[in-house]
Enzyme design. Structure first.
Site, short mmCIF file in Angstrom:
data_model
loop_
_atom_site.label_atom_id
_atom_site.label_comp_id
_atom_site.label_asym_id
_atom_site.label_seq_id
_atom_site.Cartn_x
_atom_site.Cartn_y
_atom_site.Cartn_z
N LYS A 142 0.76 -1.32 -0.23
CA LYS A 142 -0.04 -0.24 0.22
C LYS A 142 0.68 1.34 -0.20
O LYS A 142 2.15 1.33 0.23
CB LYS A 142 -1.38 -0.04 1.17
CG LYS A 142 -0.07 1.11 2.84
CD LYS A 142 -1.31 0.38 3.18
CE LYS A 142 -0.62 1.01 4.60
NZ LYS A 142 -0.35 3.12 4.42
N HIS A 172 0.07 -4.83 6.15
CA HIS A 172 0.07 -5.10 7.06
C HIS A 172 -1.38 -5.56 8.15
O HIS A 172 -0.59 -6.47 9.15
CB HIS A 172 1.27 -4.94 7.67
CG HIS A 172 1.56 -3.29 8.34
ND1 HIS A 172 1.21 -2.02 7.39
CD2 HIS A 172 1.18 -3.22 9.56
CE1 HIS A 172 1.45 -0.91 7.75
NE2 HIS A 172 1.12 -1.13 9.35
N LYS A 176 -2.07 -8.38 11.61
CA LYS A 176 -1.60 -8.25 13.29
C LYS A 176 -2.00 -9.26 13.58
O LYS A 176 -3.53 -9.33 13.64
CB LYS A 176 -1.41 -6.70 13.25
CG LYS A 176 -1.04 -5.65 12.73
CD LYS A 176 -0.53 -4.85 13.78
CE LYS A 176 0.68 -3.70 13.18
NZ LYS A 176 0.39 -2.25 13.76
N GLU A 210 -1.92 7.66 17.00
CA GLU A 210 -0.50 7.08 17.94
C GLU A 210 -0.26 9.07 18.36
O GLU A 210 -0.37 10.22 18.19
CB GLU A 210 0.15 7.37 16.12
CG GLU A 210 -0.01 6.48 15.12
CD GLU A 210 0.02 6.42 13.81
OE1 GLU A 210 0.50 5.22 13.70
OE2 GLU A 210 -0.28 7.28 13.64
N ASP A 229 -4.25 7.38 3.75
CA ASP A 229 -2.63 6.57 4.81
C ASP A 229 -3.64 5.67 5.63
O ASP A 229 -3.44 3.85 5.03
CB ASP A 229 -2.22 7.93 5.56
CG ASP A 229 -1.07 6.75 6.10
OD1 ASP A 229 -0.45 5.92 5.56
OD2 ASP A 229 -0.77 7.29 6.83
N HIS A 234 -6.57 0.50 7.00
CA HIS A 234 -6.78 -0.35 7.61
C HIS A 234 -8.38 -0.38 8.57
O HIS A 234 -8.93 -1.14 8.80
CB HIS A 234 -6.20 0.71 8.84
CG HIS A 234 -4.16 -0.11 8.44
ND1 HIS A 234 -3.54 -0.37 7.31
CD2 HIS A 234 -3.05 0.89 9.24
CE1 HIS A 234 -2.37 0.12 6.76
NE2 HIS A 234 -2.17 0.86 7.82
N LYS A 320 -2.54 11.85 14.50
CA LYS A 320 -1.09 11.72 15.27
C LYS A 320 -0.70 13.18 16.30
O LYS A 320 -1.92 13.91 16.07
CB LYS A 320 -0.30 11.90 13.84
CG LYS A 320 -0.17 11.34 12.78
CD LYS A 320 0.96 11.33 12.01
CE LYS A 320 1.04 10.10 11.27
NZ LYS A 320 1.66 8.66 11.25
#
Length: 468
Positions: A142, A172, A176, A210, A229, A234, A320
């Site tokens: 991605k 990814h 997880k 985050e 992003d 996700h 973030k």
């Protein structure tokens, strides 16, 4: 073309073997795969920039020293012996002629494109024209484009050379262990199903927080922003796992079909369904413009037009420079139909909470129990199950192993990628300007109004233990 997923891969090719992703994630994954005996005999790294094989081996050793919790010296020795290097320009036929020679007659190679998306189309074309794509699979990193049009362009290029069953679009996050646990918990326990619907669930929140900023990735982040992003891939995938119907059958396509139905059922949010934010100081990052409107925070409200979830809002929040680094799901249940006890009630009477990392995998059921004493009043407590062990199998190890085996369960299909981009394009087209927020806070105050009538945002604690 590769027309099925049952043939085990007999070679692994990693484009971008000298890149940052390879250094941080792929070398440790290769060592783990070799340790478990799951790496094929042929492993080829492809790089551009004049790297020698000795330099590549030295970089691999440095990667394992920096990012592995402990290596098996024998596995490292075997990996070093297997590792080949093809160095050359990705647009040069000679590079792919050298790659074909290195593949040494492999009948089902797996090509992993750990390279910028702008190179997916030319590299895929060269794999096809050189014969390296014969019987092969391709794994692409991605982001798959930055909007619907660019995603379609990449998908068309991939499908001109590879069958859809041989294309593995990696995320990814889906590899997880906590995300796997969420999927397993939903469908391995019968008590969930009777209450997992609009009759009993009032709202669902998904928070991916985050504590850190863009960490030197300002130039790249300017191309993405928080919605592109992590929401497009996700968080929409987590939403799909939560909202999907039980799959018919156990194959990967059955699972992906049900996720696709959820994505298609998401109503495109209007302007009131999105709040964008940008932490103060973002514009001072390297590569960021002084008037940038890229969001480092997003809060979104999704409605799913399905029989199960009609009128149940799904709130998604990411950002973030927030107070903690954590990903949690909070499903709040409706209150009991009658108030039998004269007491002040908390914002959430009952809930199901999933901690999806990074420190632990946890599942908690929030309930009220009677407080000790004469009064018929209660207190909140959690029935809490937790596994704080480190993830035994890293996401990249799992996903590369699955791709080499041809198991597409954890990979995105073309239609789901494109529908996700449709949703995101509509969001960003209607979204308001990014509001500034201070580092260490939970983002713009406008996001609080979005969830006011549902008890407010649930803020994940710094540790994944019982909430206070």
């Amino acid at each position: 073309m590769h027309d099925g997923n049952s043939v085990p891969g007999d070679a692994l090719v990693v484009f971008g073997i000298t890149g940052d992703l390879a250094f941080k994630k792929i070398f440790p994954a290769l060592e783990n795969l070799e340790r478990r005996g799951r790496l094929p005999a042929i492993v080829v790294g492809v790089a551009r920039g004049g790297t020698t094989r000795d330099e590549l081996v030295a970089r691999m050793r440095a990667s394992l020293a920096a990012h592995s919790d402990g290596v098996d010296p024998e596995a490292v020795r075997r990996l070093e012996a297997k590792l080949q290097l093809v160095d050359g320009d990705y647009r040069d036929d000679a590079t792919f002629a050298s790659l074909r020679k290195a593949l040494d007659g492999a009948t089902c190679p797996c090509h992993y494109l750990a390279i910028p998306p702008s190179l997916f189309v030319p590299v895929t074309g060269k794999l096809g024209s050189s014969g390296c794509a014969s019987g092969a699979r391709v794994v692409v990193e991605k982001p798959l484009g930055r909007d619907l049009d660019s995603a379609r362009t990449i998908n068309r290029a991939l499908q001109a050379v590879f069958d859809e069953s041989a294309i593995f679009r990696i995320d990814h996050f889906l590899g997880k262990e906590p995300v796997q646990n969420l999927l397993y918990f939903r469908f391995a326990n019968s008590f969930i199903e009777p209450v997992w619907n609009r009759t009993h669930v009032e709202s669902v929140q998904i928070t991916m927080a985050e504590k850190f900023g863009v960490e030197g990735r300002g130039r790249l982040y300017e191309e993405l922003g928080a919605v592109r992003d992590v929401v497009q891939n996700h968080l929409l995938q987590v939403l799909a796992i939560l909202a999907m119907e039980p799959p018919v059958g156990t194959g990967p396509e059955a699972m992906r079909d049900e996720k696709m139905k959820v994505l298609r059922a998401i109503r495109h949010p209007d302007r009131r369904g999105i709040v964008r934010g940008q932490y103060r100081g973002y514009r001072d990052e390297d590569g960021v413009g002084t008037s940038s409107d890229i969001e480092t925070y997003a809060a979104l409200r999704f409605e799913i037009d399905s029989w199960r979830w009609a009128d149940v809002p799904f709130f998604v929040r990411t950002g973030k420079r927030l107070p903690v680094t954590a990903t949690e799901v909070m499903a709040t249940f409706r209150r009991p139909p009658q108030r039998l006890f004269d007491e002040e009630l908390p914002p959430r009477a009952n809930y199901l909470r999933f901690r999806l990392g990074p420190d632990r995998v946890a599942i908690a059921l929030g309930v009220r129990v009677k407080a000790s004493g004469e009064a018929m009043s209660g207190r909140e407590t959690e029935l809490f199950a937790c596994n704080s062990n480190a993830d035994e199998m890293t996401p990249y190890e799992r996903l590369l192993g699955d791709a080499m085996r041809g198991d597409a369960t954890l990979f995105a299909r073309q239609d789901s990628v494109e529908v996700s981009w449709e949703i995101v394009d509509a969001l960003l087209a209607s979204g308001p300007q990014a509001e500034p927020y201070d580092s260490g806070t939970w983002g713009p105050t406008a996001a609080d109004r979005m969830v006011e009538r549902y008890g407010g945002w649930y803020d994940p604690p710094a540790q994944g233990g019982c909430a206070p």
